[in-house]
Design a protein around this motif. Structure first.
Motif, PDB file in Angstrom:
ATOM      1  N   PRO A   1      14.878   5.867  -2.653  1.00 16.03           N
ATOM      2  CA  PRO A   1      14.072   4.704  -3.035  1.00 16.03           C
ATOM      3  C   PRO A   1      12.653   4.830  -2.470  1.00 16.03           C
ATOM      4  N   GLY A   2      11.669   4.625  -3.320  1.00 15.64           N
ATOM      5  CA  GLY A   2      10.279   4.644  -2.877  1.00 15.64           C
ATOM      6  C   GLY A   2       9.584   5.978  -2.942  1.00 15.64           C
ATOM      7  N   CYS A   3      10.300   7.044  -3.300  1.00 17.36           N
ATOM      8  CA  CYS A   3       9.655   8.352  -3.413  1.00 17.36           C
ATOM      9  C   CYS A   3       8.929   8.442  -4.755  1.00 17.36           C
ATOM     10  N   LEU A   4       7.624   8.665  -4.699  1.00 18.49           N
ATOM     11  CA  LEU A   4       6.809   8.794  -5.905  1.00 18.49           C
ATOM     12  C   LEU A   4       6.431  10.248  -6.176  1.00 18.49           C
TER      13      LEU A   4
ATOM     14  N   SER B   1      -1.084  33.889   0.682  1.00 20.96           N
ATOM     15  CA  SER B   1      -0.214  33.805   1.853  1.00 20.96           C
ATOM     16  C   SER B   1       1.226  33.638   1.399  1.00 20.96           C
ATOM     17  N   GLY B   2       2.084  34.508   1.854  1.00 14.93           N
ATOM     18  CA  GLY B   2       3.496  34.369   1.526  1.00 14.93           C
ATOM     19  C   GLY B   2       4.237  33.440   2.454  1.00 14.93           C
ATOM     20  N   GLU B   3       3.552  33.026   3.539  1.00 14.78           N
ATOM     21  CA  GLU B   3       4.224  32.239   4.569  1.00 14.78           C
ATOM     22  C   GLU B   3       3.657  30.839   4.771  1.00 14.78           C
ATOM     23  N   ARG B   4       2.578  30.465   4.099  1.00 20.10           N
ATOM     24  CA  ARG B   4       1.987  29.133   4.304  1.00 20.10           C
ATOM     25  C   ARG B   4       2.192  28.286   3.055  1.00 20.10           C
ATOM     26  N   PHE B   5       2.588  27.030   3.291  1.00 23.53           N
ATOM     27  CA  PHE B   5       2.877  26.095   2.213  1.00 23.53           C
ATOM     28  C   PHE B   5       2.334  24.724   2.564  1.00 23.53           C
ATOM     29  N   VAL B   6       2.120  23.903   1.535  1.00 24.52           N
ATOM     30  CA  VAL B   6       1.874  22.484   1.752  1.00 24.52           C
ATOM     31  C   VAL B   6       2.867  21.703   0.904  1.00 24.52           C
ATOM     32  N   ILE B   7       3.303  20.597   1.450  1.00 22.48           N
ATOM     33  CA  ILE B   7       4.169  19.672   0.736  1.00 22.48           C
ATOM     34  C   ILE B   7       3.343  18.406   0.515  1.00 22.48           C
ATOM     35  N   LEU B   8       3.256  17.976  -0.737  1.00 24.04           N
ATOM     36  CA  LEU B   8       2.547  16.746  -1.076  1.00 24.04           C
ATOM     37  C   LEU B   8       3.587  15.656  -1.277  1.00 24.04           C
ATOM     38  N   GLU B   9       3.422  14.557  -0.538  1.00 24.83           N
ATOM     39  CA  GLU B   9       4.352  13.443  -0.622  1.00 24.83           C
ATOM     40  C   GLU B   9       3.591  12.162  -0.938  1.00 24.83           C
TER      41      GLU B   9
ATOM     42  N   MET C   1       0.837  -1.181   0.000  1.00 30.15           N
ATOM     43  CA  MET C   1       0.000   0.000   0.000  1.00 30.15           C
ATOM     44  C   MET C   1       0.884   1.246   0.000  1.00 30.15           C
ATOM     45  N   THR C   2       0.587   2.179  -0.890  1.00 33.01           N
ATOM     46  CA  THR C   2       1.340   3.425  -0.910  1.00 33.01           C
ATOM     47  C   THR C   2       0.825   4.350   0.186  1.00 33.01           C
ATOM     48  N   ILE C   3       1.644   5.338   0.521  1.00 34.40           N
ATOM     49  CA  ILE C   3       1.302   6.290   1.576  1.00 34.40           C
ATOM     50  C   ILE C   3       1.408   7.696   1.016  1.00 34.40           C
ATOM     51  N   ARG C   4       0.360   8.486   1.274  1.00 36.15           N
ATOM     52  CA  ARG C   4       0.346   9.882   0.847  1.00 36.15           C
ATOM     53  C   ARG C   4       0.298  10.777   2.077  1.00 36.15           C
ATOM     54  N   LEU C   5       1.043  11.877   2.000  1.00 37.98           N
ATOM     55  CA  LEU C   5       1.076  12.853   3.078  1.00 37.98           C
ATOM     56  C   LEU C   5       0.779  14.239   2.535  1.00 37.98           C
ATOM     57  N   VAL C   6       0.100  15.026   3.344  1.00 41.01           N
ATOM     58  CA  VAL C   6      -0.018  16.464   3.137  1.00 41.01           C
ATOM     59  C   VAL C   6       0.646  17.091   4.352  1.00 41.01           C
TER      60      VAL C   6
ATOM     61  N   GLU D   1       2.608  20.377  10.314  1.00 44.00           N
ATOM     62  CA  GLU D   1       1.453  19.510  10.575  1.00 44.00           C
ATOM     63  C   GLU D   1       1.444  18.459   9.478  1.00 44.00           C
ATOM     64  N   VAL D   2       1.513  17.192   9.856  1.00 42.28           N
ATOM     65  CA  VAL D   2       1.581  16.101   8.891  1.00 42.28           C
ATOM     66  C   VAL D   2       0.265  15.332   8.915  1.00 42.28           C
ATOM     67  N   LEU D   3      -0.391  15.271   7.758  1.00 49.92           N
ATOM     68  CA  LEU D   3      -1.621  14.512   7.605  1.00 49.92           C
ATOM     69  C   LEU D   3      -1.360  13.341   6.683  1.00 49.92           C
ATOM     70  N   VAL D   4      -1.644  12.141   7.144  1.00 47.68           N
ATOM     71  CA  VAL D   4      -1.565  10.946   6.311  1.00 47.68           C
ATOM     72  C   VAL D   4      -2.949  10.767   5.710  1.00 47.68           C
ATOM     73  N   ILE D   5      -3.029  10.690   4.376  1.00 53.01           N
ATOM     74  CA  ILE D   5      -4.338  10.672   3.725  1.00 53.01           C
ATOM     75  C   ILE D   5      -4.507   9.426   2.868  1.00 53.01           C
ATOM     76  N   GLU D   6      -5.769   9.134   2.552  1.00 52.32           N
ATOM     77  CA  GLU D   6      -6.087   8.050   1.629  1.00 52.32           C
ATOM     78  C   GLU D   6      -7.244   8.514   0.761  1.00 52.32           C
ATOM     79  N   GLY D   7      -7.395   7.867  -0.362  1.00 48.33           N
ATOM     80  CA  GLY D   7      -8.510   8.202  -1.245  1.00 48.33           C
ATOM     81  C   GLY D   7      -9.838   7.882  -0.583  1.00 48.33           C
ATOM     82  N   ALA D   8     -10.833   8.681  -0.887  1.00 47.69           N
ATOM     83  CA  ALA D   8     -12.173   8.454  -0.339  1.00 47.69           C
ATOM     84  C   ALA D   8     -13.147   8.260  -1.499  1.00 47.69           C
ATOM     85  N   ALA D   9     -14.053   7.323  -1.352  1.00 47.57           N
ATOM     86  CA  ALA D   9     -15.049   7.076  -2.384  1.00 47.57           C
ATOM     87  C   ALA D   9     -15.974   8.283  -2.491  1.00 47.57           C
ATOM     88  N   VAL D  10     -16.148   8.753  -3.693  1.00 46.03           N
ATOM     89  CA  VAL D  10     -17.069   9.861  -3.950  1.00 46.03           C
ATOM     90  C   VAL D  10     -18.127   9.341  -4.897  1.00 46.03           C
ATOM     91  N   GLY D  11     -19.357   9.436  -4.497  1.00 47.19           N
ATOM     92  CA  GLY D  11     -20.368   8.853  -5.355  1.00 47.19           C
ATOM     93  C   GLY D  11     -21.609   9.539  -5.348  1.00 47.19           C
TER      94      GLY D  11
END
Length: 98
Positions: free
Chosen positions: A34-37, A47-55, A1-6, A88-98
């Protein structure tokens, strides 16, 4: 299983450019791990001071190794010079949208 972070980060007032510079130097090293996608920085609009990093990582093991990489340990020290606080690190997963 892959892991995504915001990862949400904020810099001290007027130091957003330092975040961009530091990320530009760090990103090629992380992307070569190794393993970085995915490893991308985005500025929060208006905002000049707020960022998000997608991993995105191939596995929990790859993410754990990333956290112990020498360049990440060095970055943790350097980031204190311009960051307003802890990320602030959030571990996320896909959510079903229907």
């Amino acid at each position: 299983m892959t892991i995504r972070l915001v990862v949400s980060v904020e810099t001290k007032a007027g130091l957003g450019a330092r975040q961009v510079e530091a990320f530009a130097a760090l990103a090629p090293l992380v992307r070569a791990e190794p393993g970085c996608l995915q490893y991308d920085l985005h500025r929060v609009l208006d905002s000049g001071e707020r960022f998000v990093i997608l991993e995105h990582w191939e596995s929990a093991e790859a993410l754990a190794a990333h956290g112990e990489a020498p360049h990440m340990l060095d970055a943790a020290v350097t980031n204190k010079e311009f960051r307003a606080g802890l990320a602030e690190v959030l571990v996320i997963e896909g959510a079903a949208v229907g």
